[in-house]
Design an enzyme around this catalytic site. Structure first.
Site, PDB file in Angstrom:
ATOM      1  N   HIS A   1       7.771 -19.224  11.018  1.00 22.74           N
ATOM      2  CA  HIS A   1       9.169 -19.374  11.267  1.00 22.74           C
ATOM      3  C   HIS A   1       9.469 -20.956  11.201  1.00 22.74           C
ATOM      4  O   HIS A   1      10.434 -21.380  10.614  1.00 22.74           O
ATOM      5  CB  HIS A   1       9.525 -18.733  12.669  1.00 22.74           C
ATOM      6  CG  HIS A   1      10.954 -19.209  13.258  1.00 22.74           C
ATOM      7  ND1 HIS A   1      11.983 -18.078  13.049  1.00 22.74           N
ATOM      8  CD2 HIS A   1      11.243 -20.313  13.812  1.00 22.74           C
ATOM      9  CE1 HIS A   1      12.859 -18.835  13.621  1.00 22.74           C
ATOM     10  NE2 HIS A   1      12.684 -20.088  14.093  1.00 22.74           N
ATOM     11  N   GLU A   2       8.636 -21.786  11.922  1.00 25.43           N
ATOM     12  CA  GLU A   2       8.816 -23.203  12.184  1.00 25.43           C
ATOM     13  C   GLU A   2       8.591 -23.752  10.753  1.00 25.43           C
ATOM     14  O   GLU A   2       9.619 -24.690  10.332  1.00 25.43           O
ATOM     15  CB  GLU A   2       7.855 -23.604  13.024  1.00 25.43           C
ATOM     16  CG  GLU A   2       7.949 -23.347  14.465  1.00 25.43           C
ATOM     17  CD  GLU A   2       9.312 -23.856  15.189  1.00 25.43           C
ATOM     18  OE1 GLU A   2      10.055 -24.596  14.423  1.00 25.43           O
ATOM     19  OE2 GLU A   2       9.896 -22.915  15.893  1.00 25.43           O
TER      20      GLU A   2
ATOM     21  N   HIS B   1      11.878 -23.585   8.596  1.00 27.07           N
ATOM     22  CA  HIS B   1      12.621 -24.579   8.729  1.00 27.07           C
ATOM     23  C   HIS B   1      12.673 -25.780   7.893  1.00 27.07           C
ATOM     24  O   HIS B   1      13.601 -26.177   7.597  1.00 27.07           O
ATOM     25  CB  HIS B   1      12.834 -24.951  10.534  1.00 27.07           C
ATOM     26  CG  HIS B   1      13.489 -24.010  11.288  1.00 27.07           C
ATOM     27  ND1 HIS B   1      14.543 -23.468  11.321  1.00 27.07           N
ATOM     28  CD2 HIS B   1      12.894 -23.762  12.430  1.00 27.07           C
ATOM     29  CE1 HIS B   1      14.927 -22.734  12.171  1.00 27.07           C
ATOM     30  NE2 HIS B   1      13.914 -22.715  12.993  1.00 27.07           N
TER      31      HIS B   1
ATOM     32  N   GLU C   1      18.459 -20.073  12.148  1.00 26.66           N
ATOM     33  CA  GLU C   1      17.133 -19.309  12.679  1.00 26.66           C
ATOM     34  C   GLU C   1      17.207 -18.046  11.882  1.00 26.66           C
ATOM     35  O   GLU C   1      15.888 -17.466  11.762  1.00 26.66           O
ATOM     36  CB  GLU C   1      17.702 -19.182  14.267  1.00 26.66           C
ATOM     37  CG  GLU C   1      17.654 -20.272  15.210  1.00 26.66           C
ATOM     38  CD  GLU C   1      16.249 -21.038  14.943  1.00 26.66           C
ATOM     39  OE1 GLU C   1      15.130 -20.327  14.823  1.00 26.66           O
ATOM     40  OE2 GLU C   1      16.310 -22.356  15.144  1.00 26.66           O
TER      41      GLU C   1
ATOM     42  N   ASP D   1      13.695 -16.630  10.407  1.00 31.09           N
ATOM     43  CA  ASP D   1      12.953 -15.447  10.576  1.00 31.09           C
ATOM     44  C   ASP D   1      12.630 -14.600   9.334  1.00 31.09           C
ATOM     45  O   ASP D   1      11.655 -13.986   9.194  1.00 31.09           O
ATOM     46  CB  ASP D   1      14.069 -14.639  11.706  1.00 31.09           C
ATOM     47  CG  ASP D   1      13.860 -15.065  13.037  1.00 31.09           C
ATOM     48  OD1 ASP D   1      13.160 -15.736  13.579  1.00 31.09           O
ATOM     49  OD2 ASP D   1      14.686 -14.724  13.893  1.00 31.09           O
TER      50      ASP D   1
END
Ligand SMILES: [Zn+2]
Length: 421
Positions: free
Chosen positions: A284-285, A288, A361, A365
């Site tokens: 997930h990070e 980003h 976000e 995800d």
């Protein structure tokens, strides 16, 4: 004119307070009403025990009623600072001190700005101490000792002086010497300063507060490195951080730039999660980064900064604002007044920034689910984090739309389940 400025400020200040207050009360009622129905949201059915749900409700209610009083207290402090004549008195004292100790042309401004910052820092101590040692402790989150708390504050003070004094000196100097377009120069300086902070934070500042150790060899490390390689994600290392010495809340983050990016995992996260879940959090990070969310957010903030500095340059030319709050017109007074008066404007920006952040976000995800070819680990990680952090399962929709930088756990899980992987 002064009276008009004061009335205008008070009206905006009251509206802001009203919105903040009502949203909080709505949220508390909403959470209580959902709890009274004793119905756990669908996607948490069978995943969270009734007891855990109850505890998250208690925590949310406790934080909400604390928030109500902290908000009122903070507002009173701001009004006192602005209307008690304190600012004018501080400015005169700063002038006297700067002359007495021959501190040069910007001595008065630096003393004044630091004194105001110190007043707000001291004023925030009661609520901060209550929150840490009563509220967080009551729910088992606080791991901080009184000694560590004091040490943290002292370190922050030293850091504030070491970084704040040269920063203010340069800003005041640019305002003083660069003519009518000083705000563009200050803008350039702040950008360079932020870049410097991004570079020195992980290696010089963060280690002063926490211990960082390379993640030990093992399955988790191997799989993170494999994931990073698969995604073309360059990193200078994976570290664990002793977050547990302050709080049981868990987290993971990236710091630094380019090749020197570090992955930092809280020890609490490693304890609470399975390897699959931890890997989902990291995917997930990395999402980003891959989707340029961080750059995009920085760009938006940069535009806001530029507009803010331009407005500051207008304020500087407008003498009645200074006299309305008992100050003589000066560059340093403009800096302080601007930061105190810009609240109503930044307040309305927050929901827009949060909207953008929530969009990111969802995308991250989705990225994690697609990368791992399965949304299950991401979903489990979210459920796990929600339970361990006692997150609110049922926030009022207006409250979360306004304040949440992340979609609610229910929204996130719903989106993960509906995304094709
Ligand atoms: Zn995220």
């Amino acid at each position: 004119m002064e009276n008009f400025i004061i009335v205008l400020f008070l009206v905006l200040f009251a509206i802001e307070f009203f919105i903040e207050f009502v949203l909080n009360e709505l949220n508390l009622r909403y959470v209580r009403a959902r709890w009274a129905e004793k119905k756990i949201p669908d996607c948490f059915q069978g995943k969270i025990a009734a007891q855990e749900y109850e505890r998250s409700v208690e925590y949310t209610l406790a934080r909400g009623s604390y928030g109500r009083w902290a908000e009122i207290y903070g507002r009173i402090v701001t009004l006192l600072v602005l209307f008690s004549g304190l600012l004018g008195g501080l400015d005169r004292t700063a002038k006297g001190l700067a002359q007495q100790y021959s501190l040069g042309p910007y001595g008065q401004g630096i003393i004044f700005c630091l004194a105001v910052a110190l007043i707000f820092a001291v004023a925030s101590l009661p609520t901060s101490i209550y929150s840490t040692f009563h509220l967080e402790a009551k729910f088992g989150f606080n791991k901080m000792t009184a000694g560590l708390y004091v040490l943290d504050k002292l370190k922050a003070l030293v850091l504030g002086l070491v970084i704040g004094v040269p920063f203010l000196f340069i800003v005041l100097w640019l305002m003083d010497t660069m003519g009518p377009y000083w705000w563009i120069w200050v803008f350039g300086f702040i950008l360079a300063f932020q870049l410097l902070m991004i570079v020195i934070f992980p290696t010089f500042i963060a280690p002063w507060f926490n211990k960082f150790e390379p993640l030990p060899e093992g399955e988790l490390r191997d799989r993170i490195l494999a994931l990073a390689k698969q995604l073309g994600f360059r990193t200078s290392g994976i570290y664990t951080m002793d977050g547990s010495k302050r709080s049981a809340h868990s987290n993971a983050y990236f710091t630094g730039l380019g090749r020197s990016k570090r992955i930092v995992l809280f020890d609490t996260l490693l304890e609470q999660m399975t390897i699959d879940q931890g890997l989902a959090v990291l995917a997930h990070e990395m999402g980003h980064y891959k989707m340029k969310h961080i750059v995009r957010m920085l760009l938006v903030q940069t535009v806001v900064l530029l507009i803010g500095l331009y407005l500051l340059s207008l304020l500087l030319d407008y003498a009645p604002v200074f006299s309305a709050f008992g100050l003589e017109r000066s560059n340093h007074a403009a800096l302080v007044l601007f930061s105190l008066l810009s609240g109503p404007a930044t307040f309305y920006l927050a929901p827009l920034m949060n909207f953008l952040s929530r969009k990111h976000e969802y995308e991250a995800d989705h990225f994690a689910a697609v990368t791992l070819r399965d949304g299950k680990a991401m979903e489990e990680a979210l459920v796990n984090l929600t339970i361990k952090n006692l997150s609110n399962l049922t926030p009022h929709p207006w409250y979360s739309a306004y304040h949440y930088s992340h979609p609610t756990p229910v929204e996130r899980i719903g989106a993960i389940r509906s995304c094709p992987v």
